[in-house]
Scaffold this motif. Structure first.
Motif, PDB file in Angstrom:
ATOM      1  N   GLU A  33       0.835  -1.207   0.000  1.00 48.29           N
ATOM      2  CA  GLU A  33       0.000   0.000   0.000  1.00 48.29           C
ATOM      3  C   GLU A  33       0.867   1.253   0.000  1.00 48.29           C
ATOM      4  OE1 GLU A  33      -3.456  -0.067   0.099  1.00 48.29           O
ATOM      5  OE2 GLU A  33      -3.296  -2.243  -0.133  1.00 48.29           O
ATOM      6  N   ILE A  34       1.900   1.241   0.830  1.00 47.37           N
ATOM      7  CA  ILE A  34       2.774   2.409   0.987  1.00 47.37           C
ATOM      8  C   ILE A  34       3.573   2.672  -0.281  1.00 47.37           C
ATOM      9  CG2 ILE A  34       4.767   3.289   2.288  1.00 47.37           C
ATOM     10  CD1 ILE A  34       3.508   1.499   4.648  1.00 47.37           C
ATOM     11  N   ALA A  35       4.088   1.614  -0.895  1.00 49.43           N
ATOM     12  CA  ALA A  35       4.853   1.768  -2.140  1.00 49.43           C
ATOM     13  C   ALA A  35       3.977   2.307  -3.264  1.00 49.43           C
ATOM     14  CB  ALA A  35       5.454   0.427  -2.551  1.00 49.43           C
ATOM     15  N   GLY A  36       2.682   2.020  -3.202  1.00 50.88           N
ATOM     16  CA  GLY A  36       1.757   2.543  -4.203  1.00 50.88           C
ATOM     17  C   GLY A  36       1.590   4.049  -4.111  1.00 50.88           C
ATOM     18  N   TYR A  37       1.663   4.583  -2.896  1.00 51.48           N
ATOM     19  CA  TYR A  37       1.525   6.032  -2.705  1.00 51.48           C
ATOM     20  C   TYR A  37       2.862   6.766  -2.792  1.00 51.48           C
ATOM     21  CZ  TYR A  37      -3.202   5.038  -1.016  1.00 51.48           C
ATOM     22  OH  TYR A  37      -4.502   4.623  -0.918  1.00 51.48           O
ATOM     23  N   LEU A  38       3.948   6.114  -2.354  1.00 52.77           N
ATOM     24  CA  LEU A  38       5.277   6.728  -2.349  1.00 52.77           C
ATOM     25  C   LEU A  38       6.236   5.822  -3.126  1.00 52.77           C
ATOM     26  CD1 LEU A  38       5.408   7.757   1.423  1.00 52.77           C
ATOM     27  CD2 LEU A  38       4.911   9.259  -0.516  1.00 52.77           C
ATOM     28  N   PHE A 186       9.569  11.239  -7.180  1.00 51.81           N
ATOM     29  CA  PHE A 186       8.109  11.268  -7.064  1.00 51.81           C
ATOM     30  C   PHE A 186       7.432  11.342  -8.430  1.00 51.81           C
ATOM     31  CE2 PHE A 186       3.965  13.059  -5.679  1.00 51.81           C
ATOM     32  CZ  PHE A 186       3.663  12.101  -4.733  1.00 51.81           C
ATOM     33  N   SER A 187       8.211  11.351  -9.482  1.00 52.14           N
ATOM     34  CA  SER A 187       7.649  11.504 -10.822  1.00 52.14           C
ATOM     35  C   SER A 187       6.822  10.302 -11.265  1.00 52.14           C
ATOM     36  CB  SER A 187       8.770  11.731 -11.835  1.00 52.14           C
ATOM     37  OG  SER A 187       9.653  10.622 -11.852  1.00 52.14           O
ATOM     38  N   THR A 188       7.031   9.149 -10.607  1.00 53.06           N
ATOM     39  CA  THR A 188       6.318   7.932 -11.006  1.00 53.06           C
ATOM     40  C   THR A 188       4.981   7.767 -10.289  1.00 53.06           C
ATOM     41  OG1 THR A 188       7.562   6.703  -9.339  1.00 53.06           O
ATOM     42  CG2 THR A 188       8.415   6.663 -11.582  1.00 53.06           C
ATOM     43  N   ILE A 256      13.387  -6.991  -4.308  1.00 52.11           N
ATOM     44  CA  ILE A 256      12.540  -6.705  -5.469  1.00 52.11           C
ATOM     45  C   ILE A 256      12.377  -5.198  -5.647  1.00 52.11           C
ATOM     46  CG2 ILE A 256      11.253  -8.873  -5.498  1.00 52.11           C
ATOM     47  CD1 ILE A 256       9.033  -7.559  -3.918  1.00 52.11           C
ATOM     48  N   PRO A 257      12.178  -4.731  -6.886  1.00 59.93           N
ATOM     49  CA  PRO A 257      12.017  -3.291  -7.137  1.00 59.93           C
ATOM     50  C   PRO A 257      10.725  -2.760  -6.539  1.00 59.93           C
ATOM     51  CG  PRO A 257      11.625  -4.558  -9.141  1.00 59.93           C
ATOM     52  CD  PRO A 257      12.166  -5.514  -8.127  1.00 59.93           C
ATOM     53  N   ILE A 258      10.701  -1.470  -6.276  1.00 54.27           N
ATOM     54  CA  ILE A 258       9.575  -0.865  -5.555  1.00 54.27           C
ATOM     55  C   ILE A 258       8.263  -0.966  -6.316  1.00 54.27           C
ATOM     56  CG2 ILE A 258       9.922   1.492  -6.420  1.00 54.27           C
ATOM     57  CD1 ILE A 258       9.348   2.353  -3.419  1.00 54.27           C
ATOM     58  N   ASN A 259       8.308  -0.926  -7.667  1.00 57.42           N
ATOM     59  CA  ASN A 259       7.071  -1.048  -8.432  1.00 57.42           C
ATOM     60  C   ASN A 259       6.461  -2.442  -8.281  1.00 57.42           C
ATOM     61  OD1 ASN A 259       9.293  -2.052  -9.943  1.00 57.42           O
ATOM     62  ND2 ASN A 259       8.062  -2.012 -11.809  1.00 57.42           N
ATOM     63  N   GLN A 260       7.314  -3.452  -8.082  1.00 54.80           N
ATOM     64  CA  GLN A 260       6.826  -4.807  -7.850  1.00 54.80           C
ATOM     65  C   GLN A 260       6.247  -4.949  -6.447  1.00 54.80           C
ATOM     66  OE1 GLN A 260       9.593  -7.908  -9.031  1.00 54.80           O
ATOM     67  NE2 GLN A 260       8.393  -9.496  -8.008  1.00 54.80           N
ATOM     68  N   ILE A 261       6.844  -4.240  -5.491  1.00 56.61           N
ATOM     69  CA  ILE A 261       6.300  -4.222  -4.128  1.00 56.61           C
ATOM     70  C   ILE A 261       4.889  -3.634  -4.150  1.00 56.61           C
ATOM     71  CG2 ILE A 261       6.500  -3.174  -1.831  1.00 56.61           C
ATOM     72  CD1 ILE A 261       9.534  -3.313  -2.136  1.00 56.61           C
ATOM     73  N   ALA A 262       4.723  -2.546  -4.899  1.00 57.28           N
ATOM     74  CA  ALA A 262       3.437  -1.853  -4.963  1.00 57.28           C
ATOM     75  C   ALA A 262       2.327  -2.736  -5.532  1.00 57.28           C
ATOM     76  CB  ALA A 262       3.570  -0.589  -5.800  1.00 57.28           C
ATOM     77  N   SER A 263       2.662  -3.639  -6.441  1.00 56.11           N
ATOM     78  CA  SER A 263       1.652  -4.478  -7.089  1.00 56.11           C
ATOM     79  C   SER A 263       1.493  -5.848  -6.443  1.00 56.11           C
ATOM     80  CB  SER A 263       2.006  -4.671  -8.575  1.00 56.11           C
ATOM     81  OG  SER A 263       3.263  -5.318  -8.699  1.00 56.11           O
ATOM     82  N   SER A 264       2.254  -6.105  -5.385  1.00 56.24           N
ATOM     83  CA  SER A 264       2.245  -7.432  -4.759  1.00 56.24           C
ATOM     84  C   SER A 264       1.198  -7.542  -3.655  1.00 56.24           C
ATOM     85  CB  SER A 264       3.631  -7.743  -4.173  1.00 56.24           C
ATOM     86  OG  SER A 264       3.608  -8.956  -3.452  1.00 56.24           O
ATOM     87  N   GLY A 265       0.491  -8.667  -3.642  1.00 54.92           N
ATOM     88  CA  GLY A 265      -0.442  -8.944  -2.558  1.00 54.92           C
ATOM     89  C   GLY A 265       0.195  -9.759  -1.458  1.00 54.92           C
ATOM     90  N   SER A 266       1.387 -10.286  -1.732  1.00 57.40           N
ATOM     91  CA  SER A 266       2.128 -11.094  -0.741  1.00 57.40           C
ATOM     92  C   SER A 266       3.613 -10.755  -0.877  1.00 57.40           C
ATOM     93  CB  SER A 266       1.882 -12.583  -0.980  1.00 57.40           C
ATOM     94  OG  SER A 266       2.106 -12.939  -2.338  1.00 57.40           O
ATOM     95  N   VAL A 267       3.957  -9.546  -0.449  1.00 57.39           N
ATOM     96  CA  VAL A 267       5.283  -8.975  -0.697  1.00 57.39           C
ATOM     97  C   VAL A 267       6.410  -9.810  -0.097  1.00 57.39           C
ATOM     98  CG1 VAL A 267       5.090  -7.398   1.284  1.00 57.39           C
ATOM     99  CG2 VAL A 267       6.686  -6.871  -0.558  1.00 57.39           C
ATOM    100  N   ALA A 268       6.235 -10.344   1.096  1.00 57.28           N
ATOM    101  CA  ALA A 268       7.298 -11.129   1.732  1.00 57.28           C
ATOM    102  C   ALA A 268       7.604 -12.382   0.922  1.00 57.28           C
ATOM    103  CB  ALA A 268       6.895 -11.504   3.160  1.00 57.28           C
ATOM    104  N   SER A 269       6.554 -13.063   0.479  1.00 53.13           N
ATOM    105  CA  SER A 269       6.727 -14.272  -0.324  1.00 53.13           C
ATOM    106  C   SER A 269       7.377 -13.963  -1.666  1.00 53.13           C
ATOM    107  CB  SER A 269       5.372 -14.947  -0.548  1.00 53.13           C
ATOM    108  OG  SER A 269       5.487 -16.021  -1.445  1.00 53.13           O
TER     109      SER A 269
END
Length: 432
Positions: A33-38, A186-188, A256-269
């Motif tokens: 959630e946080i990576a999606g906003y920042l 913040f451009s992304t 993993i890159p931050i854009n992948q964190i933002a789209s992940s439902g199970s970030v740790a896995s």
């Protein structure tokens, strides 16, 4: 009644309570959630430090209040002392209608998101599994405190093992060597938000993850030398939690890159799977156990608040009934779980649920922190500053949520208004 309780809780024990209450299963989901906003490493890491600083200010403020009002009940007692019965009742009401039940619903979705690593789960089936997990754990807690607490104790240890494993693997095997606080871009941003608004929304997930440390103040009446021990325990607890959250977010970003964190439902896995295929399943297994343990704790503990309110004549009489065989407040537990399931069906997503929870929870943090100026006679400069900073940041989160996420915020306000009517009904009933 608090003078009948034995003062036997030490600094170490209370610090562990503060840490254990804060470090929940949200840290395995909120970074997305946080990576999606920042969407830049520096901003993502910075908001966790900001959240830790806010929590520390809150901890210091609540510790000072607890020092002077070391009674059983924590926030409920402070609000009643400062403002009267209505705000205190609304805190208990919000635990049932918003905070605890909303958290339970959100955690059940964390459970299903990590379960997907093992089984293909459709969106409709995800809801069925979430409802099933709530129902099963409700039955276990009705059957007895020992069974529920044993279950929670066994599976909660998986949470700490999971966090340590992610940190260890991330720092040893992560290939991203550019993780830094200075890496800010913040451009992304895809949400068309201002930096201030984005930080405010990111703080919802951060606040959800840090929340819980205040539970250490609820048992101040049972702490040896409470005036010295409670502040130390809260400060140590927040420092440990903040450090753990920073380390695990560093580990995620190294894997993993931050854009992948933002789209992940199970970030740790997903993070662990990049260096160890079976590791993703191992971590998911630990998290599944961890979330079940956390859900079990929430189902076990909160109904005692509703039971106490009903016993005082301020809630439905059924909530004060004890099961004749299992000796548990079964109606309070059952209603809590039914409402949790309704919230799951209505809000549907993790993001909606934690926004609904954090908005109301933060409003009560703000209101309780303000009691510092009403209840504490001898205020220090540092005490005033920490309270003011905490109140200001809570106000920012509440107002920003109201502006950016009005649906969830207004729902919370409506349920608090309904709670006021319920309070007046029971108050009038008792007078008669």
């Amino acid at each position: 009644m608090s003078n009948l309780l034995k003062k036997q809780i030490s600094l170490f024990s209370l610090t562990m309570i503060a840490i254990g209450s804060s470090i929940g299963s949200g840290i395995f989901r909120t970074p997305s959630e946080i990576a999606g906003y920042l969407p830049s490493e520096g901003l993502m890491l910075s908001v966790w430090i900001l959240g830790g600083a806010i929590a520390l200010c809150g901890a210091l403020t609540f510790a000072k209040i607890a020092e002077h009002f070391s009674k059983v009940g924590g926030f409920y007692v402070y609000l009643k002392e400062a403002y009267g019965e209505l705000p205190a009742f609304l805190y208990g009401w919000s635990m049932l209608i918003v905070i605890n039940t909303g958290s339970l619903a959100a955690l059940s979705l964390v459970f299903t998101s990590y379960l997907k690593v093992f089984f293909p789960v459709s969106e409709s089936m995800e809801l069925v599994i979430a409802i099933g997990s709530i129902t099963l754990l409700t039955i276990m807690n009705i059957l007895g405190v020992k069974l529920g607490s044993l279950f929670a104790s066994i599976f909660t240890s998986a949470k700490l093992l999971g966090i340590i494993s992610v940190i260890f693997i991330g720092f040893l095997f992560g290939t991203n060597t550019d993780v830094s606080f200075t890496n800010i871009d913040f451009s992304t941003n895809t949400n068309n938000l201002s930096l201030i608004s984005a930080f405010g929304l990111a703080l919802i997930g951060v606040s959800f993850s840090y929340g819980g440390y205040q539970h250490a103040t609820f048992i101040a009446a049972e702490v040896k030398e409470a005036s010295k021990i409670v502040p130390k325990a809260l400060i140590l607890g927040i420092i440990v939690v903040c450090t753990a959250y920073l380390f695990i977010n560093f580990a995620y970003l190294k894997l993993i890159p931050i854009n992948q964190i933002a789209s992940s439902g199970s970030v740790a896995s997903d993070a662990i799977s990049t260096v160890w295929t079976l590791g993703g399943r191992f971590i998911s297994f630990l998290i599944v156990l961890s979330v079940l343990g956390t859900i079990g704790i929430y189902i076990l503990t909160a109904p005692r608040i509703y039971f106490a309110m009903a016993d005082d004549g301020l809630f439905f009489k059924k909530f004060a009934e004890i099961h004749p065989k299992y000796h548990t407040p079964f109606w309070a537990i059952i209603f809590q779980s039914i409402w949790t399931i309704l919230l799951l069906i209505f809000w549907k997503t993790f993001s909606n649920l934690i926004t609904y929870v954090v908005f109301v929870d933060t409003a009560f943090f703000l209101l309780t922190a303000a009691t510092y100026f009403k209840l504490i006679k001898h205020k220090t400069l540092i005490g005033k500053l920490t309270a003011i900073v905490f109140i200001a940041m809570c106000s920012f989160i509440v107002l920003n949520t109201l502006i950016e996420k009005p649906q969830q915020a207004i729902a919370g306000i409506i349920f608090l208004a309904i709670g006021s009517v319920v309070f007046l009904y029971f108050k009038k009933k008792n007078i008669k």
